[in-house]
Write a protein that holds these residues in place. Structure first.
Motif, PDB file in Angstrom:
ATOM      1  N   ILE A 192      -0.695  -4.331  14.018  1.00 23.87           N
ATOM      2  CA  ILE A 192      -0.609  -5.038  15.300  1.00 23.87           C
ATOM      3  C   ILE A 192      -0.600  -4.058  16.463  1.00 23.87           C
ATOM      4  N   SER A 193       0.230  -3.019  16.362  1.00 24.69           N
ATOM      5  CA  SER A 193       0.322  -2.022  17.432  1.00 24.69           C
ATOM      6  C   SER A 193      -0.656  -0.869  17.237  1.00 24.69           C
ATOM      7  N   GLY A 194      -1.075  -0.657  15.971  1.00 20.25           N
ATOM      8  CA  GLY A 194      -1.956   0.469  15.682  1.00 20.25           C
ATOM      9  C   GLY A 194      -1.207   1.776  15.511  1.00 20.25           C
ATOM     10  N   ASP A 195       0.118   1.727  15.351  1.00 21.82           N
ATOM     11  CA  ASP A 195       0.916   2.939  15.169  1.00 21.82           C
ATOM     12  C   ASP A 195       0.864   3.396  13.709  1.00 21.82           C
ATOM     13  N   PHE A 196       0.949   4.728  13.515  1.00 20.86           N
ATOM     14  CA  PHE A 196       0.906   5.307  12.175  1.00 20.86           C
ATOM     15  C   PHE A 196       2.148   6.166  11.950  1.00 20.86           C
ATOM     16  N   PHE A 197       2.644   6.168  10.689  1.00 19.23           N
ATOM     17  CA  PHE A 197       3.824   6.953  10.338  1.00 19.23           C
ATOM     18  C   PHE A 197       3.624   7.558   8.950  1.00 19.23           C
ATOM     19  N   GLU A 198       4.217   8.723   8.750  1.00 17.37           N
ATOM     20  CA  GLU A 198       4.182   9.368   7.433  1.00 17.37           C
ATOM     21  C   GLU A 198       5.511   9.143   6.737  1.00 17.37           C
ATOM     22  N   LEU A 199       5.468   8.652   5.506  1.00 10.63           N
ATOM     23  CA  LEU A 199       6.682   8.404   4.746  1.00 10.63           C
ATOM     24  C   LEU A 199       6.542   8.955   3.333  1.00 10.63           C
ATOM     25  N   PRO A 200       7.656   9.419   2.738  1.00  6.39           N
ATOM     26  CA  PRO A 200       7.619   9.864   1.342  1.00  6.39           C
ATOM     27  C   PRO A 200       7.573   8.660   0.407  1.00  6.39           C
ATOM     28  N   GLU A 201       7.416   8.925  -0.868  1.00  5.97           N
ATOM     29  CA  GLU A 201       7.281   7.854  -1.852  1.00  5.97           C
ATOM     30  C   GLU A 201       8.498   6.934  -1.877  1.00  5.97           C
ATOM     31  N   ILE A 202       9.688   7.503  -1.754  1.00  5.24           N
ATOM     32  CA  ILE A 202      10.895   6.682  -1.812  1.00  5.24           C
ATOM     33  C   ILE A 202      10.939   5.693  -0.649  1.00  5.24           C
ATOM     34  N   GLY A 203      10.458   6.132   0.527  1.00  2.98           N
ATOM     35  CA  GLY A 203      10.415   5.238   1.687  1.00  2.98           C
ATOM     36  C   GLY A 203       9.433   4.104   1.484  1.00  2.98           C
ATOM     37  N   VAL A 204       8.276   4.414   0.906  1.00  6.59           N
ATOM     38  CA  VAL A 204       7.266   3.387   0.636  1.00  6.59           C
ATOM     39  C   VAL A 204       7.781   2.395  -0.411  1.00  6.59           C
ATOM     40  N   ASP A 205       8.480   2.918  -1.410  1.00  2.00           N
ATOM     41  CA  ASP A 205       9.068   2.053  -2.443  1.00  2.00           C
ATOM     42  C   ASP A 205      10.056   1.073  -1.809  1.00  2.00           C
ATOM     43  N   ALA A 206      10.871   1.580  -0.881  1.00  2.00           N
ATOM     44  CA  ALA A 206      11.847   0.729  -0.199  1.00  2.00           C
ATOM     45  C   ALA A 206      11.145  -0.348   0.629  1.00  2.00           C
ATOM     46  N   ILE A 207      10.062   0.025   1.311  1.00  2.00           N
ATOM     47  CA  ILE A 207       9.323  -0.935   2.131  1.00  2.00           C
ATOM     48  C   ILE A 207       8.721  -2.039   1.270  1.00  2.00           C
ATOM     49  N   LYS A 208       8.144  -1.660   0.145  1.00  3.69           N
ATOM     50  CA  LYS A 208       7.541  -2.665  -0.739  1.00  3.69           C
ATOM     51  C   LYS A 208       8.595  -3.643  -1.264  1.00  3.69           C
TER      52      LYS A 208
END
Length: 394
Positions: free
Chosen positions: A29-45
């Protein structure tokens, strides 16, 4: 907004893609990008699947026993990044993003035109031209730019106007290279004005490049330099084939300007195009910041965390140390450019202006000196204005 283990969290729709070391998360929606480690992506999912925070924290602690897990703190970070839509059913106020939107960004340029200039064959040609230009310069040292190349006329006003005009055209061509490259992937770009050191520059926002694989991003970062190599090769060719041509003086300014900007690209203490390529290749997206921390630690008697920076930077330790060397080399290159070009040019210019102000017999030279002095004051005011504007935006 208060967050606890009992909170219900709703995120904005996110797009997640694996990068070299970690993951790139996009909020479409905003077009913003962020870098996250695997644990962060796991938490988001897990958050997207509607799991409770208590359950997520237990699962992460089990899956990542070597990591320190605090899901509440992680959600607060997501809030700061603007990725959380609702907390306990309450809508989170989202600040307007400064990122380039799809409604603008040179979308009038067709993707086919971008692909005409940036494809596998053309990328190889740009690399060959870079090598050819280096060989030409080695075999023909008389083509090596001299600081007096910008002084084509007796009038300093004409000299500065000529140089600024040529430099402006070259800057626009450089940035247009970036724009065409990103349009070749049907992505938007935004052109803005800024400053680096004492130079006012145009800058192309390539934020949308994070949608692409790292290898494709490199083409976007090097697009401006690629266009400059074409211009440089043509200039060298004309200077060698037609040494008495009337445009030799203008070509000399073009060569000088591109040469200085190319060296400037190698100054890694600033975020230049080449810096982003190195950052992209290594996958260390905080290379400059980490490099400065490392360099600062070398000059401090009492280091933070007991000086154990190797453990802090982990797998990036060797890359950061190597970058720190190039960081220092970049500072040295800047000093060399100052000694070889900038200082002699300023000395010659203002010595001439001073003598022309004293030379009352030559009225043309006198008024030329007055006009040049006024232009200098105007440029200084413009530089201060741009610097303050940038500081206010940041």
């Amino acid at each position: 907004m208060k967050v606890s283990l009992q909170s219900e969290i709703t995120l904005y729709p996110l797009s997640i893609r694996k990068d070299k070391k970690h993951y790139i998360v996009e909020e479409p929606i905003s077009g913003d990008f962020f870098e996250l480690p695997e644990i962060g992506v796991d938490a988001i999912k897990r958050l997207e699947q509607g799991e409770e925070l208590v359950s997520i924290e237990h699962a992460l602690k089990s899956s990542y026993p070597d990591e320190e897990v605090d899901i509440v703190d992680f959600v607060k970070q997501l809030l700061e990044l603007g990725l959380v839509q609702e907390v306990d059913g309450m809508l989170v106020k989202k600040e307007q993003s400064k990122s380039t939107s799809r409604s603008g960004g040179f979308l009038w340029i067709p993707q086919s035109l971008g692909r005409l200039f940036f494809n596998r064959a053309m990328n190889k040609i740009y690399m060959l031209l870079l090598i050819a230009n280096i060989i030409i310069l080695i075999l023909n040292p008389e083509l090596f730019p001299h600081y007096k190349d910008i002084f084509l006329f007796d009038s300093m006003v004409l000299n500065i106007l000529m140089y600024l005009s040529i430099s402006l055209v070259l800057i626009l061509i450089h940035e247009f290279g970036h724009i065409l490259a990103i349009r070749s992937h049907d992505l938007p770009a935004k052109l803005s004005i800024g400053n680096r050191l004492i130079f006012i520059v145009f800058e192309t926002d390539l934020t949308q490049a994070w949608k692409l694989d790292p290898k494709k991003r490199n083409t976007l970062y090097l697009a401006g330099i690629s266009f400059e190599q074409v211009i440089l090769f043509i200039s060298f060719g004309i200077m060698l084939l037609f040494p008495d041509a009337s445009i030799i003086g203008i070509l000399g300014i073009i060569v000088l300007d591109i040469f200085i900007k190319f060296i400037y690209q190698c100054c890694f203490y600033m975020k230049t195009d080449v810096y982003y390529v190195v950052e992209n290749i290594t996958g260390c997206y905080n290379l400059m910041e980490d490099g400065r921390i490392y360099l600062n630690s070398l000059f401090k008697n009492r280091r933070k965390n007991g000086g154990n920076y190797k453990e802090i930077f982990q797998n990036e330790w060797n890359v950061i140390r190597l970058y720190s060397v190039f960081y220092i080399v970049g500072v040295v290159l800047t000093l060399i450019l100052a000694v070889m070009y900038f200082v002699p040019q300023l000395y010659y210019t203002y010595t001439t202006i001073y003598l022309n102000l004293l030379g009352a017999d030559d009225r043309a030279a006198f008024w030329d000196a007055i006009a040049f002095s006024v232009m200098t004051i105007f440029m200084l005011f413009l530089l201060v204005f741009v610097a303050r504007k940038q500081k206010h935006e940041n």
